[in-house]
Write a protein that holds these residues in place. Structure first.
Motif, PDB file in Angstrom:
ATOM      1  N   ASP A  49      10.610   9.858 -38.204  1.00  0.00           N
ATOM      2  CA  ASP A  49      11.848   9.234 -38.680  1.00  0.00           C
ATOM      3  C   ASP A  49      11.704   8.953 -40.161  1.00  0.00           C
ATOM      4  O   ASP A  49      10.583   8.702 -40.665  1.00  0.00           O
ATOM      5  N   ILE A  50      12.821   8.980 -40.861  1.00  0.00           N
ATOM      6  CA  ILE A  50      12.806   8.763 -42.304  1.00  0.00           C
ATOM      7  C   ILE A  50      12.303   7.369 -42.681  1.00  0.00           C
ATOM      8  O   ILE A  50      11.808   7.137 -43.786  1.00  0.00           O
ATOM      9  N   SER A  51      12.390   6.424 -41.750  1.00  0.00           N
ATOM     10  CA  SER A  51      11.969   5.048 -42.051  1.00  0.00           C
ATOM     11  C   SER A  51      10.465   4.832 -41.948  1.00  0.00           C
ATOM     12  O   SER A  51       9.954   3.797 -42.364  1.00  0.00           O
ATOM     13  N   ILE A  52       9.732   5.805 -41.417  1.00  0.00           N
ATOM     14  CA  ILE A  52       8.296   5.639 -41.162  1.00  0.00           C
ATOM     15  C   ILE A  52       7.480   5.900 -42.424  1.00  0.00           C
ATOM     16  O   ILE A  52       7.574   6.971 -43.034  1.00  0.00           O
ATOM     17  N   ASP A  53       6.689   4.915 -42.819  1.00  0.00           N
ATOM     18  CA  ASP A  53       5.764   5.077 -43.946  1.00  0.00           C
ATOM     19  C   ASP A  53       4.409   5.589 -43.460  1.00  0.00           C
ATOM     20  O   ASP A  53       3.751   6.374 -44.129  1.00  0.00           O
ATOM     21  N   ALA A  54       3.990   5.128 -42.287  1.00  0.00           N
ATOM     22  CA  ALA A  54       2.725   5.584 -41.703  1.00  0.00           C
ATOM     23  C   ALA A  54       2.799   5.417 -40.193  1.00  0.00           C
ATOM     24  O   ALA A  54       3.483   4.524 -39.687  1.00  0.00           O
ATOM     25  N   LYS A  55       2.077   6.270 -39.488  1.00  0.00           N
ATOM     26  CA  LYS A  55       2.012   6.225 -38.034  1.00  0.00           C
ATOM     27  C   LYS A  55       0.536   6.164 -37.650  1.00  0.00           C
ATOM     28  O   LYS A  55      -0.240   7.049 -38.001  1.00  0.00           O
ATOM     29  N   ILE A  56       0.163   5.093 -36.940  1.00  0.00           N
ATOM     30  CA  ILE A  56      -1.254   4.869 -36.648  1.00  0.00           C
ATOM     31  C   ILE A  56      -1.449   4.693 -35.145  1.00  0.00           C
ATOM     32  O   ILE A  56      -0.817   3.831 -34.526  1.00  0.00           O
ATOM     33  N   ARG A  57      -2.328   5.480 -34.601  1.00  0.00           N
ATOM     34  CA  ARG A  57      -2.665   5.357 -33.180  1.00  0.00           C
ATOM     35  C   ARG A  57      -3.917   4.485 -33.069  1.00  0.00           C
ATOM     36  O   ARG A  57      -5.027   4.926 -33.393  1.00  0.00           O
ATOM     37  N   VAL A  58      -3.734   3.264 -32.642  1.00  0.00           N
ATOM     38  CA  VAL A  58      -4.845   2.315 -32.515  1.00  0.00           C
ATOM     39  C   VAL A  58      -5.492   2.504 -31.144  1.00  0.00           C
ATOM     40  O   VAL A  58      -4.814   2.499 -30.123  1.00  0.00           O
ATOM     41  N   ARG A  59      -6.790   2.652 -31.141  1.00  0.00           N
ATOM     42  CA  ARG A  59      -7.494   2.925 -29.885  1.00  0.00           C
ATOM     43  C   ARG A  59      -7.813   1.662 -29.095  1.00  0.00           C
ATOM     44  O   ARG A  59      -8.188   1.727 -27.939  1.00  0.00           O
ATOM     45  N   LYS A  60      -7.668   0.508 -29.734  1.00  0.00           N
ATOM     46  CA  LYS A  60      -7.952  -0.762 -29.065  1.00  0.00           C
ATOM     47  C   LYS A  60      -6.675  -1.316 -28.417  1.00  0.00           C
ATOM     48  O   LYS A  60      -5.571  -1.040 -28.888  1.00  0.00           O
ATOM     49  N   PRO A  61      -6.808  -2.112 -27.362  1.00  0.00           N
ATOM     50  CA  PRO A  61      -5.603  -2.694 -26.735  1.00  0.00           C
ATOM     51  C   PRO A  61      -4.974  -3.796 -27.567  1.00  0.00           C
ATOM     52  O   PRO A  61      -3.830  -4.176 -27.327  1.00  0.00           O
ATOM     53  N   TYR A  62      -5.723  -4.318 -28.541  1.00  0.00           N
ATOM     54  CA  TYR A  62      -5.194  -5.340 -29.445  1.00  0.00           C
ATOM     55  C   TYR A  62      -4.821  -4.636 -30.758  1.00  0.00           C
ATOM     56  O   TYR A  62      -5.626  -4.476 -31.663  1.00  0.00           O
ATOM     57  N   TYR A  63      -3.570  -4.218 -30.842  1.00  0.00           N
ATOM     58  CA  TYR A  63      -3.121  -3.376 -31.952  1.00  0.00           C
ATOM     59  C   TYR A  63      -3.219  -4.072 -33.307  1.00  0.00           C
ATOM     60  O   TYR A  63      -3.811  -3.548 -34.255  1.00  0.00           O
ATOM     61  N   LEU A  64      -2.601  -5.243 -33.418  1.00  0.00           N
ATOM     62  CA  LEU A  64      -2.515  -5.919 -34.716  1.00  0.00           C
ATOM     63  C   LEU A  64      -3.817  -6.587 -35.118  1.00  0.00           C
ATOM     64  O   LEU A  64      -4.114  -6.728 -36.300  1.00  0.00           O
ATOM     65  N   VAL A  65      -4.600  -7.029 -34.146  1.00  0.00           N
ATOM     66  CA  VAL A  65      -5.877  -7.683 -34.412  1.00  0.00           C
ATOM     67  C   VAL A  65      -6.931  -6.675 -34.861  1.00  0.00           C
ATOM     68  O   VAL A  65      -7.840  -6.996 -35.639  1.00  0.00           O
ATOM     69  N   SER A  66      -6.792  -5.436 -34.418  1.00  0.00           N
ATOM     70  CA  SER A  66      -7.770  -4.396 -34.719  1.00  0.00           C
ATOM     71  C   SER A  66      -7.830  -4.086 -36.218  1.00  0.00           C
ATOM     72  O   SER A  66      -6.819  -4.138 -36.917  1.00  0.00           O
ATOM     73  N   ASN A  67      -9.030  -3.736 -36.687  1.00  0.00           N
ATOM     74  CA  ASN A  67      -9.171  -3.339 -38.092  1.00  0.00           C
ATOM     75  C   ASN A  67      -8.937  -1.841 -38.290  1.00  0.00           C
ATOM     76  O   ASN A  67      -9.192  -1.317 -39.370  1.00  0.00           O
ATOM     77  N   GLU A  68      -8.429  -1.160 -37.260  1.00  0.00           N
ATOM     78  CA  GLU A  68      -8.169   0.266 -37.391  1.00  0.00           C
ATOM     79  C   GLU A  68      -6.954   0.564 -38.253  1.00  0.00           C
ATOM     80  O   GLU A  68      -6.804   1.681 -38.759  1.00  0.00           O
ATOM     81  N   TRP A  69      -6.065  -0.404 -38.422  1.00  0.00           N
ATOM     82  CA  TRP A  69      -4.834  -0.136 -39.167  1.00  0.00           C
ATOM     83  C   TRP A  69      -4.762  -0.887 -40.490  1.00  0.00           C
ATOM     84  O   TRP A  69      -4.086  -0.464 -41.422  1.00  0.00           O
ATOM     85  N   LYS A  70      -5.488  -1.999 -40.604  1.00  0.00           N
ATOM     86  CA  LYS A  70      -5.368  -2.848 -41.798  1.00  0.00           C
ATOM     87  C   LYS A  70      -6.623  -2.726 -42.657  1.00  0.00           C
ATOM     88  O   LYS A  70      -7.732  -3.009 -42.197  1.00  0.00           O
ATOM     89  N   SER A  71      -6.440  -2.316 -43.875  1.00  0.00           N
ATOM     90  CA  SER A  71      -7.574  -2.181 -44.784  1.00  0.00           C
ATOM     91  C   SER A  71      -7.917  -3.539 -45.378  1.00  0.00           C
ATOM     92  O   SER A  71      -7.044  -4.289 -45.804  1.00  0.00           O
ATOM     93  N   GLY A  72      -9.189  -3.869 -45.390  1.00  0.00           N
ATOM     94  CA  GLY A  72      -9.632  -5.136 -45.957  1.00  0.00           C
ATOM     95  C   GLY A  72      -9.537  -6.279 -44.976  1.00  0.00           C
ATOM     96  O   GLY A  72      -8.779  -6.239 -44.004  1.00  0.00           O
ATOM     97  N   LYS A  73     -10.309  -7.308 -45.236  1.00  0.00           N
ATOM     98  CA  LYS A  73     -10.341  -8.485 -44.380  1.00  0.00           C
ATOM     99  C   LYS A  73      -9.177  -9.421 -44.712  1.00  0.00           C
ATOM    100  O   LYS A  73      -8.764  -9.543 -45.863  1.00  0.00           O
ATOM    101  N   THR A  74      -8.682 -10.079 -43.711  1.00  0.00           N
ATOM    102  CA  THR A  74      -7.611 -11.058 -43.905  1.00  0.00           C
ATOM    103  C   THR A  74      -8.199 -12.373 -44.407  1.00  0.00           C
ATOM    104  O   THR A  74      -9.220 -12.840 -43.892  1.00  0.00           O
ATOM    105  N   ILE A  75      -7.575 -12.945 -45.408  1.00  0.00           N
ATOM    106  CA  ILE A  75      -7.949 -14.256 -45.926  1.00  0.00           C
ATOM    107  C   ILE A  75      -6.914 -15.257 -45.437  1.00  0.00           C
ATOM    108  O   ILE A  75      -5.715 -15.074 -45.657  1.00  0.00           O
ATOM    109  N   VAL A  76      -7.366 -16.296 -44.758  1.00  0.00           N
ATOM    110  CA  VAL A  76      -6.460 -17.319 -44.235  1.00  0.00           C
ATOM    111  C   VAL A  76      -6.535 -18.545 -45.138  1.00  0.00           C
ATOM    112  O   VAL A  76      -7.618 -19.112 -45.355  1.00  0.00           O
ATOM    113  N   ASN A  77      -5.386 -18.941 -45.676  1.00  0.00           N
ATOM    114  CA  ASN A  77      -5.318 -20.080 -46.592  1.00  0.00           C
ATOM    115  C   ASN A  77      -4.900 -21.335 -45.833  1.00  0.00           C
ATOM    116  O   ASN A  77      -3.821 -21.393 -45.255  1.00  0.00           O
TER     117      ASN A  77
END
Length: 330
Positions: A49-77
């Motif tokens: 679709d024209i709206s898609i910037d990237a398509k990532i197939r995450v192999r873990k059941p925890y999609y957003l928590v996984s580091n397979e899609w997000k580069s770098g560590k999250t800093i919590v303030n």
């Protein structure tokens, strides 16, 4: 499957294609991105679709928590204190808020020793209904006054969905305790609250279950989550719980979220807190949460494992030395 959406793009066409594929989806705004999570993967893997910037197939059941899609560590303030960087953060204070003068004394002492966050329970989940249950909103008000007077942000536990907004109004970070770590309704509620969360591992949870609990929070758009190892229940009785250093390391390898350790609860004995804390730091913990009391023998809860102020000062000196040795600071 994660579809990362281009900035300011309409996703109605993408969602229609997902529906036409008989797949399920959820739209999440997190870390400055709009993400469409679609499942199962085999039904959506060929969608374009024209709206898609990237398509990532995450192999873990925890999609957003996984580091397979997000580069770098999250800093919590948390109230200006950053968790997840090179500096190790220490949160310290009593198990439970008992009295304003006592809390003020403890808060000043732990700040002098180098703690960056004040911890203290206003609501206490206790095994026995006849044990001290905390001061409730009165305790929250005390925490807020002491926090402002001393200059330390506050982390405190919430136990009930009905109290989330109340606790949020007084705290800088909400703690989900071990007993509520799979209370999925509560996890979703704190996810919607958009406040930093300290998520403790339940004492019967696998690492995967712990990370999936965090996924509930992230799936509501709250990416400010710190995972806290606090010991699991095993056959061993010489300690209160068994701190799972290996599990903590595995979690850190699987996720972009910061990792904390609570050495007080697995110890169950103040003499064991220091070695467990040092081990957690060497293993890569980004944060420690330690119970400290001005007079532990008179504490209304967890008296055996709370450090004296003098013991905490000694611990902080050793923690600083170990942190420097591994290229970090406190």
């Amino acid at each position: 499957m994660l579809f990362i959406v281009k900035e300011n793009h309409d996703i109605s066409s993408l969602l229609e294609k997902i529906r036409m594929a008989s797949a399920s989806y959820k739209v999440v705004d997190i870390y400055g991105k709009r993400i469409v999570i679609a499942w199962p993967d085999n039904l959506v893997e060929n969608i374009e679709d024209i709206s898609i910037d990237a398509k990532i197939r995450v192999r873990k059941p925890y999609y957003l928590v996984s580091n397979e899609w997000k580069s770098g560590k999250t800093i919590v303030n948390v109230g200006g204190v950053e968790i997840g960087g090179s500096r190790i953060v220490v949160a310290a204070g009593p198990c439970a808020v008992e009295d304003e003068d006592i809390l003020m004394e403890i808060a000043k002492a732990v700040k002098r020793a180098g703690a960056s966050i004040l911890r203290g329970g206003a609501y206490k989940p206790r095994t026995s209904p006849y044990s001290f249950q905390g001061l409730g909103e009165k305790g929250l008000k005390i925490l807020k006054r002491v926090s402002e007077a001393v200059g330390l942000p506050v982390v405190t536990e919430v136990m009930d969905t009905r109290d989330v907004e109340l606790v949020k109004s007084y705290a800088d970070m909400i703690q989900i305790g071990a007993r509520n770590s799979q209370n999925f309704t509560l996890l979703r509620e704190v996810g919607r609250a958009k406040i930093p969360v300290l998520l403790k591992r339940g004492f019967g949870m696998t690492v995967e279950e712990w990370l999936l609990a965090a996924e509930y929070i992230l799936s509501e758009g709250n990416g400010d989550v710190v995972l806290c190892e606090r010991g699991i229940r095993t056959f061993e009785k010489s300690t209160r719980f068994t701190i799972d250093i290996g599990g903590m390391v595995i979690a850190k390898m699987q996720t972009h979220l910061p990792i904390a350790a609570d050495p007080s609860h697995p110890a169950g004995n103040r003499d064991l807190v220091e070695p467990l804390a040092l081990a957690a730091i060497v293993a890569g913990a980004d944060m420690l949460i330690v119970e400290v009391h001005a007079n532990p023998s008179k504490a209304l809860s967890d008296s055996e494992q709370q450090l004296t102020v003098e013991m905490f000062e000694k611990l902080m000196k050793r923690l600083k030395a170990v942190a420097e040795a591994i290229g970090r600071s406190i």
